[in-house]
Design a protein around this motif. Sequence first.
Motif, mmCIF file in Angstrom:
data_model
loop_
_atom_site.group_PDB
_atom_site.id
_atom_site.type_symbol
_atom_site.label_atom_id
_atom_site.label_comp_id
_atom_site.label_asym_id
_atom_site.label_seq_id
_atom_site.Cartn_x
_atom_site.Cartn_y
_atom_site.Cartn_z
ATOM 1 N N ARG A 153 0.825 -1.210 0.000
ATOM 2 C CA ARG A 153 0.000 0.000 0.000
ATOM 3 C C ARG A 153 0.859 1.260 0.000
ATOM 4 O O ARG A 153 1.909 1.314 0.642
ATOM 5 C CB ARG A 153 -0.907 0.027 1.229
ATOM 6 N N ASP A 196 -0.782 4.296 0.699
ATOM 7 C CA ASP A 196 -1.447 5.152 1.684
ATOM 8 C C ASP A 196 -2.631 4.384 2.258
ATOM 9 O O ASP A 196 -2.797 3.195 1.978
ATOM 10 C CB ASP A 196 -1.883 6.494 1.061
ATOM 11 N N ASP A 197 -3.442 5.058 3.053
ATOM 12 C CA ASP A 197 -4.563 4.387 3.710
ATOM 13 C C ASP A 197 -5.889 4.537 2.964
ATOM 14 O O ASP A 197 -6.933 4.127 3.480
ATOM 15 C CB ASP A 197 -4.733 4.939 5.136
#
Length: 199
Positions: A106, A108-109
């Motif tokens: 990933r 980012d979130d």
Amino acid sequence: MPKHKGSTPAGELAVRPLTAERWEDFETLFGPRGACGGCWCMWWRETHAEFERLKGEGNRREMRRIVFSGEVPGIIGYIDGAPAAWCSVAPRERFPRLERSRVLKRIDDEPVWSVVCFFIAKRHRKTGLSRRMLEAAVRYAAGRGAEIVEGYPVEPANGSTADVFAYTGLASVFRAAGFTESARRSETRPIMRKRTGKR
């Protein structure tokens, strides 16, 4: 008349989610080898050990179990009523191998849907069908609330690659479909995204 690179496939493309009633079409498209080496599009859903243990018939059963549970693992493209193309698209969480990847982890979130695999029937390759399936995958994900669709294509150093190595798609196809590069931890593997406008 032979097709030329960049030409449009004969007939209309109809795209449908892979559901239980379309399982036989999926089997027909993937053939006895499960698209490539007994994968049955399970590579991103399993650990390496699981994949090796289940390769072939085991992976076919696992994908069938997923489909018959009611989960939709992707979309099938039909040309002239016959299954011609596949695109695996689902929330990123469905593909745990991405989470374990140093290159594709990933960035980012933000919640994303992931496009992880394409399979095009041999007679429809090099006709632009991958791009059409990618565009259809974005529409499908957006229709289910996705704000971001993410892909992990290859960008060969020499500009070309064999079909067997391009199962995640080509970066040029993603760019043509409106995706932009968001990260690159490997020279040949960008992470690309497209916002659907759902926000």
